[in-house]
Structures are given as C-alpha cells and as structure tokens.
Design a protein around this motif. Structure first.
Motif, PDB file in Angstrom:
ATOM      1  N   VAL A 297     107.413   6.220  98.175  1.00 53.18           N
ATOM      2  CA  VAL A 297     106.261   5.314  98.181  1.00 53.18           C
ATOM      3  C   VAL A 297     105.684   5.198  99.593  1.00 53.18           C
ATOM      4  O   VAL A 297     104.463   5.204  99.785  1.00 53.18           O
ATOM      5  N   ALA A 298     106.568   5.096 100.589  1.00 47.16           N
ATOM      6  CA  ALA A 298     106.123   4.945 101.973  1.00 47.16           C
ATOM      7  C   ALA A 298     105.322   6.153 102.435  1.00 47.16           C
ATOM      8  O   ALA A 298     104.273   6.012 103.075  1.00 47.16           O
ATOM      9  N   VAL A 299     105.804   7.355 102.120  1.00 47.97           N
ATOM     10  CA  VAL A 299     105.091   8.572 102.532  1.00 47.97           C
ATOM     11  C   VAL A 299     103.701   8.620 101.903  1.00 47.97           C
ATOM     12  O   VAL A 299     102.700   8.917 102.573  1.00 47.97           O
ATOM     13  N   ALA A 300     103.622   8.312 100.599  1.00 51.65           N
ATOM     14  CA  ALA A 300     102.326   8.310  99.929  1.00 51.65           C
ATOM     15  C   ALA A 300     101.393   7.266 100.532  1.00 51.65           C
ATOM     16  O   ALA A 300     100.189   7.505 100.691  1.00 51.65           O
ATOM     17  N   ALA A 301     101.955   6.095 100.887  1.00 51.45           N
ATOM     18  CA  ALA A 301     101.122   5.012 101.415  1.00 51.45           C
ATOM     19  C   ALA A 301     100.601   5.318 102.817  1.00 51.45           C
ATOM     20  O   ALA A 301      99.405   5.138 103.102  1.00 51.45           O
ATOM     21  N   VAL A 302     101.494   5.786 103.721  1.00 50.49           N
ATOM     22  CA  VAL A 302     101.040   6.038 105.088  1.00 50.49           C
ATOM     23  C   VAL A 302     100.101   7.238 105.141  1.00 50.49           C
ATOM     24  O   VAL A 302      99.310   7.373 106.085  1.00 50.49           O
ATOM     25  N   SER A 303     100.149   8.109 104.137  1.00 50.76           N
ATOM     26  CA  SER A 303      99.248   9.254 104.117  1.00 50.76           C
ATOM     27  C   SER A 303      97.786   8.829 103.970  1.00 50.76           C
ATOM     28  O   SER A 303      96.875   9.584 104.325  1.00 50.76           O
ATOM     29  N   SER A 304      97.572   7.612 103.466  1.00 51.10           N
ATOM     30  CA  SER A 304      96.197   7.123 103.316  1.00 51.10           C
ATOM     31  C   SER A 304      95.642   6.554 104.609  1.00 51.10           C
ATOM     32  O   SER A 304      94.441   6.259 104.694  1.00 51.10           O
ATOM     33  N   SER A 305      96.493   6.401 105.622  1.00 54.22           N
ATOM     34  CA  SER A 305      96.074   5.720 106.842  1.00 54.22           C
ATOM     35  C   SER A 305      94.955   6.456 107.576  1.00 54.22           C
ATOM     36  O   SER A 305      93.896   5.879 107.847  1.00 54.22           O
ATOM     37  N   ALA A 306      95.177   7.719 107.918  1.00 50.87           N
ATOM     38  CA  ALA A 306      94.185   8.462 108.699  1.00 50.87           C
ATOM     39  C   ALA A 306      92.833   8.579 107.979  1.00 50.87           C
ATOM     40  O   ALA A 306      91.788   8.355 108.595  1.00 50.87           O
ATOM     41  N   PRO A 307      92.798   8.929 106.689  1.00 51.40           N
ATOM     42  CA  PRO A 307      91.491   8.953 106.006  1.00 51.40           C
ATOM     43  C   PRO A 307      90.776   7.608 106.007  1.00 51.40           C
ATOM     44  O   PRO A 307      89.553   7.550 106.173  1.00 51.40           O
ATOM     45  N   LEU A 308      91.524   6.514 105.839  1.00 51.67           N
ATOM     46  CA  LEU A 308      90.887   5.194 105.841  1.00 51.67           C
ATOM     47  C   LEU A 308      90.362   4.837 107.225  1.00 51.67           C
ATOM     48  O   LEU A 308      89.274   4.254 107.355  1.00 51.67           O
ATOM     49  N   ILE A 309      91.122   5.183 108.272  1.00 53.78           N
ATOM     50  CA  ILE A 309      90.657   4.924 109.633  1.00 53.78           C
ATOM     51  C   ILE A 309      89.402   5.746 109.933  1.00 53.78           C
ATOM     52  O   ILE A 309      88.461   5.270 110.571  1.00 53.78           O
ATOM     53  N   ALA A 310      89.387   7.008 109.467  1.00 50.73           N
ATOM     54  CA  ALA A 310      88.206   7.847 109.664  1.00 50.73           C
ATOM     55  C   ALA A 310      86.997   7.295 108.924  1.00 50.73           C
ATOM     56  O   ALA A 310      85.858   7.398 109.387  1.00 50.73           O
ATOM     57  N   PHE A 311      87.247   6.676 107.779  1.00 48.75           N
ATOM     58  CA  PHE A 311      86.151   6.120 106.974  1.00 48.75           C
ATOM     59  C   PHE A 311      85.617   4.814 107.558  1.00 48.75           C
ATOM     60  O   PHE A 311      84.420   4.549 107.518  1.00 48.75           O
ATOM     61  N   ALA A 312      86.492   3.995 108.124  1.00 53.28           N
ATOM     62  CA  ALA A 312      86.107   2.671 108.623  1.00 53.28           C
ATOM     63  C   ALA A 312      85.264   2.778 109.887  1.00 53.28           C
ATOM     64  O   ALA A 312      85.570   3.563 110.785  1.00 53.28           O
ATOM     65  N   ALA A 313      84.215   1.968 109.952  1.00 51.87           N
ATOM     66  CA  ALA A 313      83.330   1.942 111.124  1.00 51.87           C
ATOM     67  C   ALA A 313      83.745   0.797 112.040  1.00 51.87           C
ATOM     68  O   ALA A 313      83.054  -0.218 112.152  1.00 51.87           O
ATOM     69  N   ALA A 314      84.901   0.959 112.688  1.00 54.11           N
ATOM     70  CA  ALA A 314      85.423  -0.076 113.581  1.00 54.11           C
ATOM     71  C   ALA A 314      86.329   0.578 114.607  1.00 54.11           C
ATOM     72  O   ALA A 314      86.892   1.654 114.362  1.00 54.11           O
ATOM     73  N   PRO A 315      86.494  -0.056 115.793  1.00 56.73           N
ATOM     74  CA  PRO A 315      87.409   0.501 116.804  1.00 56.73           C
ATOM     75  C   PRO A 315      88.835   0.576 116.263  1.00 56.73           C
ATOM     76  O   PRO A 315      89.287  -0.297 115.514  1.00 56.73           O
ATOM     77  N   ALA A 316      89.541   1.605 116.668  1.00 50.92           N
ATOM     78  CA  ALA A 316      90.892   1.830 116.159  1.00 50.92           C
ATOM     79  C   ALA A 316      91.832   0.668 116.496  1.00 50.92           C
ATOM     80  O   ALA A 316      92.656   0.257 115.667  1.00 50.92           O
ATOM     81  N   LEU A 317      91.716   0.101 117.696  1.00 52.72           N
ATOM     82  CA  LEU A 317      92.595  -1.003 118.078  1.00 52.72           C
ATOM     83  C   LEU A 317      92.315  -2.245 117.236  1.00 52.72           C
ATOM     84  O   LEU A 317      93.246  -2.993 116.892  1.00 52.72           O
ATOM     85  N   ALA A 318      91.054  -2.472 116.890  1.00 54.53           N
ATOM     86  CA  ALA A 318      90.714  -3.610 116.039  1.00 54.53           C
ATOM     87  C   ALA A 318      91.305  -3.422 114.646  1.00 54.53           C
ATOM     88  O   ALA A 318      91.817  -4.363 114.035  1.00 54.53           O
ATOM     89  N   ILE A 319      91.234  -2.202 114.144  1.00 49.92           N
ATOM     90  CA  ILE A 319      91.830  -1.909 112.834  1.00 49.92           C
ATOM     91  C   ILE A 319      93.328  -2.147 112.877  1.00 49.92           C
ATOM     92  O   ILE A 319      93.922  -2.741 111.960  1.00 49.92           O
ATOM     93  N   ALA A 320      93.979  -1.697 113.960  1.00 52.66           N
ATOM     94  CA  ALA A 320      95.423  -1.888 114.089  1.00 52.66           C
ATOM     95  C   ALA A 320      95.772  -3.372 114.122  1.00 52.66           C
ATOM     96  O   ALA A 320      96.761  -3.808 113.510  1.00 52.66           O
ATOM     97  N   PHE A 321      94.967  -4.174 114.835  1.00 51.33           N
ATOM     98  CA  PHE A 321      95.217  -5.616 114.883  1.00 51.33           C
ATOM     99  C   PHE A 321      95.107  -6.238 113.502  1.00 51.33           C
ATOM    100  O   PHE A 321      96.008  -6.974 113.066  1.00 51.33           O
TER     101      PHE A 321
END
Length: 354
Positions: free
Chosen positions: A34-58
């Motif tokens: 489950v963890a591998v499948a879930a973290v695999s969505s991270s990079a595509p979602l970050i690429a899709f989001a229009a926000a600074p990476a540090l703000a997303i991490a916060f």
C-alpha cells in the motif's frame, strides 16, 4: 546524545540498536505494498499542483497531523504522558529528531529539482540505501554481501531509469549537492524512525514526527518568503490527495512496517516509487516512459529482490540460532507505550487495538 536524569536502566530497550526481528508477517507485506502505491502518486501530484514545493511539503504534514492528532490524543494519552517524563523523554527525542530529518529531506531535495535537472536530482537522492547501509554499519550491524550487491544494483538501475544528466554550472552543482543531502536526510529519517518504533506506537510516532516536520518547514517558508496560501482549487485538491495518499497511506504505512522490516530494506523499497510514479504519469499526465529507461527499471526491481532475499536469509539464520538456545519470544505487531508506574491497560487506555 545524553539527556539529563536518564540512564540506560530506564529503558525497556537497553541498546540503541534495534532488536532482531521475527519473520515478516503478511500484514507488514500488505502495508509495504500500500505504501509503495501511495508514495508513487507523490511526484505526479506535485507536478500537477501549482504551488511551491516547500509549501506543499508543509501542508501535507500539517494536514496529516490534523487527521492523526485527535485520534492519537484520544487513544494514546498515557503514551504521550509517558513521553514527557523519565525514560520517555529520550524516546520523544528520537521521534522529534526523525521529524527534523524528514523536514531536511523535503527542504533539500525538492528545491534541488529546481536548481538542477529533475533526472539528476532524482538519481542523486536515490543514493539513500547507500547511506542507510553505512548507518547500519555504524550501529554495529553487518549487512550481508548480497544486500550490498542488491543496493548497488538498485541504485544503478534507478540512475539508468531517470537518465541522469548532471549539469556543470554552479547552479546545477548546488542542486546536485542538495539532492545528495536529501538522500542522506532520508536515510537518517528512516534510521531514527526504526529506533523510535521499537517502543512507540505508529500513531504516536507519526503524529510527533509530522508535527515537528511541519513546524520546521513553516519556519523555512516564513524565513524564505515562500507563500503558503493563495492557491487555486485544483492545487488544494492535489494537496489533499497527497495527504491521503503519500502521507497517511505512504509514509505512515512504511513507519508501521519498520517494526518488522529493517530501515535498509525500507530504503530500497522506497525506490519502487520510481516505476510506480512513471506508470501514474503515463496514465494520468500522458508522459510516456522512455524506452531507454526500461532496462534501468528492470535493474531496480532486480536489486530490490536481491536485498529482500538477503534479509530473509539473514532473518532465518538469526531465528535458527536463537531457537537453538531458547524458546522464541513472541513479538507484538506494534510496540506498546512506555511503562508507567503500576500500569492498568484498561484504565490508561493503552490496550493495543491497531
């Protein structure tokens, strides 16, 4: 690191080296899947989001605390009280240090992708298993030769898959160094989490860890002038998806599995995010994987299999030697809260249900 008024005798686990594990149970295997499948969505979602990476991490960390916090305070009050005094202060320190290490990972690797190429940043951050192996050696644990071979094959495959093209400008060199620092921080985060999880439940550990990480990232955003508000609806939806997926189901499930699976193996399994993210980006963002990356992905998977096989063999040898000397001691799926004077599990609410 020494803490005032605390001695080794105060601990239920006398050594900083995590104890030998029993066989990996199906629940831990399922948690890792489950963890591998879930973290695999991270990079595509970050690429899709229009926000600074540090703000997303916060936001992904603070919102996760908002979800976990009420449950943790309701069900783990006794455990939190125990972490505030006596032997618990050192355990709380491990949880807090893991949160700081996670914040350093986010604060170094995410900006590195803006200074150097994404391929180079990814290739350098996946050196995490190498640093994890060195940490294990520093803790007095000797890794099997096969595990080192598997780590090397895995890292080689990840580098091949992302097609790292290292830049030569000063900006690119700074990004490369930040990416290496991100890999080191991720290894420290996982090692500290492995130590903390020997005595601390998943929900308590993750609540403290994510809370400290969010606080540190907020300070970085405020000092650096990084905006944390004013995003559009689609970006907020992407952030919420990151919280539900990569954070709660991803990192939290990996934290759960640390009770049965070593930090070194968890670090290698993290690399499965690369092919998982590629498949999601292919299906969602129409980013077709390069044909030249496929051999690298195959090497990555082969390396993961070698490491898992090496750890399984080492675990069987350890259990065999222990069984020759004494009856095996059963290990609970989760570590319980730190002991209180004259504990009453029903009264204190420490009866384990997760």
């Amino acid at each position: 690191m020494r803490w005032p008024g605390v001695t080794c005798e105060d601990f239920s686990v006398p050594s900083p080296v995590p104890p030998p594990r029993t066989s990996i149970d199906p629940l831990s295997i399922g948690a890792v899947a489950v963890a591998v499948a879930a973290v695999s969505s991270s990079a595509p979602l970050i690429a899709f989001a229009a926000a600074p990476a540090l703000a997303i991490a916060f936001w992904r960390n603070i919102l996760a605390v908002g979800v976990l916090g009420p449950f943790a305070l309701a069900r783990r009050r006794a455990e939190f009280r125990a972490l505030l005094r006596g032997a618990g202060r050192r355990e709380a320190g491990y949880c807090a240090l893991a949160g700081l290490a996670l914040a350093v990972h986010f604060a170094t690797w995410m900006p590195s992708a803006q200074l150097t190429s994404v391929a180079a940043a990814t290739a350098l951050v996946v050196t995490q298993p190498v640093w994890q192996g060195l940490i294990a050696l520093g803790q007095g644990r000797r890794l099997p030769v096969a595990a080192w071979v598997g780590i090397g094959v895995t890292v080689l495959g990840a580098v091949w898959a992302v097609g790292a093209d290292f830049g030569v400008s000063g900006r690119a060199v700074a990004g490369d160094l930040l990416a290496v620092a991100g890999g080191m921080a991720a290894a420290v985060y996982t090692a500290l989490g492995e130590r903390a999880r020997t005595t601390t439940s998943t929900v308590t550990y993750t609540t403290i860890c994510y809370g400290v990480c969010a606080g540190a990232l907020l300070v970085v955003c405020l000092v650096g002038g990084v905006p944390v508000t004013g995003f559009d609806t689609s970006t907020w939806l992407a952030v919420l998806a990151l919280v539900a997926g990569a954070q709660l189901l991803g990192h939290s499930m990996f934290n759960y599995a640390l009770r049965r699976i070593s930090a070194t193996t968890i670090s290698v399994l993290f690399l499965l995010e690369a092919p998982g993210a590629a498949l999601i980006a292919w299906a969602w963002l129409d980013q077709v994987p390069r044909s030249t990356a496929l051999p690298g992905l195959a090497l990555l998977l082969a390396g993961v299999a070698v490491v898992l096989h090496a750890e399984a063999r080492a675990g069987r040898r350890t259990r065999s030697g222990r069984d020759d000397r004494a009856d095996p001691v059963p290990v609970l799926p989760e570590a319980g809260p730190l002991p209180l004077p004259q504990p009453d599990p029903v009264r204190d609410g420490t009866h384990r249900t997760d």
